[in-house]
Design an enzyme around this catalytic site. Structure first.
Site, PDB file in Angstrom:
ATOM      1  CG  ASP A  15      -1.670  -1.142   1.449  1.00 60.21           C
ATOM      2  OD1 ASP A  15      -2.188  -1.846   0.310  1.00 60.21           O
ATOM      3  OD2 ASP A  15      -2.210  -1.506   2.721  1.00 60.21           O
ATOM      4  CD  GLU A 234      -8.848  -2.779  -1.292  1.00 55.38           C
ATOM      5  OE1 GLU A 234      -9.193  -2.778  -0.277  1.00 55.38           O
ATOM      6  OE2 GLU A 234      -7.990  -3.598  -1.775  1.00 55.38           O
TER       7      GLU A 234
HETATM    8  O1  FUB Z   1      -3.159  -3.523   3.356  1.00 53.72           O
HETATM    9  C1  FUB Z   1      -4.423  -3.855   4.073  1.00 53.72           C
HETATM   10  C2  FUB Z   1      -5.306  -3.498   2.809  1.00 53.72           C
HETATM   11  O2  FUB Z   1      -5.290  -4.150   1.654  1.00 53.72           O
HETATM   12  C3  FUB Z   1      -5.382  -2.186   2.431  1.00 53.72           C
HETATM   13  O3  FUB Z   1      -6.178  -1.232   3.271  1.00 53.72           O
HETATM   14  C4  FUB Z   1      -6.027  -2.402   1.046  1.00 53.72           C
HETATM   15  O4  FUB Z   1      -6.050  -1.314   0.004  1.00 53.72           O
HETATM   16  C5  FUB Z   1      -5.506  -3.478   0.537  1.00 53.72           C
HETATM   17  O5  FUB Z   1      -4.126  -3.265  -0.065  1.00 53.72           O
END
Ligand code: FUB
Length: 319
Positions: A15, A234
């Site tokens: 991320d 996301e």
């Molecule tokens: O790293 C945890 C979660 O996985 C992140 O918040 C999301 O975007 C995904 O990458």
């Protein structure tokens, strides 16, 4: 696009949120670890407990340097588990926005402050009032105003909210995330949008109620919930390219990074293109940074861990 290369092979990081501060490139990643928690759709196995800051003196540096632990779960009074994606913005000081679960198991967004880009960051005792879901992206506009964009489906809990209010009952909240289907719009209805809000001048709260950051197709119609190849899932990233606002995100279960553009920070954003295809692993999450007049895409995959989706490695390529 150039070939991607791994920039931090010595630990599991994901991320990435890249920024140039004081002429150096700082990367704010999630710090993956092996917790032994079984893999589930709600993301319980992403059970991170601290944040590190990485630094590169130039974009050609082979390996990013680890500046060490910048913030730990144990030091955040309200956060109980799962330090997920974060981002940092500079406004006289350095403000880190991060997602974590509170004592009730709800994701909230916290803020922590540092005097230097590498931290250490001191967290506020409570999450930002009115915050929910995950993946905050902090964007500073040319006029100095700072905006936060956030949200994530499924394990990120965005589907539980409408008009900034939780619409699930306490009983539903104890159910596994498999109740998500009932909470998402029908396939022919507009998709759930990421949220955008201006931050207060002191950077510790929202200056306004979060609004929908609407993504439309070329004709101006909002992308539909059934359009899994394009709809928001996301990993919000907001930046400006040549005076145009660029919003990019992950499509989650179809594993693309897509980009839309707007003349206004609030949107609507018109869908333009894919920036990245599926990677080894499940999550696809990125950040974009301009260095030396070129745009660079930071992202992650799970190839070095042999496809273990919760152990990810940072990569970099020119856009
Ligand atoms: O790293 C945890 C979660 O996985 C992140 O918040 C999301 O975007 C995904 O990458």
């Amino acid at each position: 696009m150039s070939e991607a290369r791994y920039i931090f092979p010595s630990d599991w990081m994901a991320d990435p949120a890249p920024h140039v501060f004081g002429g150096k490139i700082y990367i704010y990643p999630s710090h993956d670890r092996e917790s032994g928690i079984p893999e589930r759709d709600n993301g319980d196995h992403f059970d991170m407990v601290d944040y590190h800051v990485l630094r590169m003196d130039s974009i050609t540096q082979e390996r990013a340097e680890d500046c060490g632990v910048a913030l730990e779960l144990a030091d955040i009074p309200w956060a109980k588990r799962q330090l997920w994606d974060s981002d940092v913005v500079e406004k006289r000081k350095y403000y880190m926005y991060f997602s974590a679960k509170d004592a009730k198991g709800a994701f909230r967004i916290g803020v922590a402050v540092a005097d230097r880009p590498e931290g250490p960051f001191t967290p506020d005792p409570e999450p930002i009032p009115g915050s929910y879901s995950i993946d905050p992206c902090a964007f500073k506009d040319d006029d100095g105003e700072v905006y936060l964009v956030f949200g994530g489906l499924w394990g990120g809990q965005l589907q539980r909210y409408r008009n900034n209010r939780a619409v699930f009952t306490a009983e539903e909240d104890t159910l596994p995330v498999d109740n998500r289907a009932a909470l998402e719009p029908e396939p022919d209805e507009p998709a759930l949008s990421p949220k955008i809000t201006k931050l207060s001048q002191d950077m510790h709260s929202f200056a306004e109620a979060p609004k929908d950051l609407v993504i439309t197709d070329e004709s101006g119609a909002p992308l539909l919930a059934g359009d899994h190849d394009r709809r928001f899932f996301e990993a919000s990233w907001l930046c400006k390219k040549g005076g145009v606002y660029s919003f990019s995100w992950s499509t989650g279960d179809t594993h693309f990074i897509c980009e839309a553009e707007s003349d206004s920070v609030y949107g609507p954003y018109v869908y333009k293109r894919r920036l990245l295809g599926p990677q080894v692993g499940w999550t696809t999450h990125h950040g974009i940074c301009e260095v030396d007049g070129k745009c660079w895409l930071f992202h992650h995959d799970s190839a070095p861990s042999g496809g273990r989706t919760w152990l990810r490695s940072l990569k970099l390529k020119e856009l």
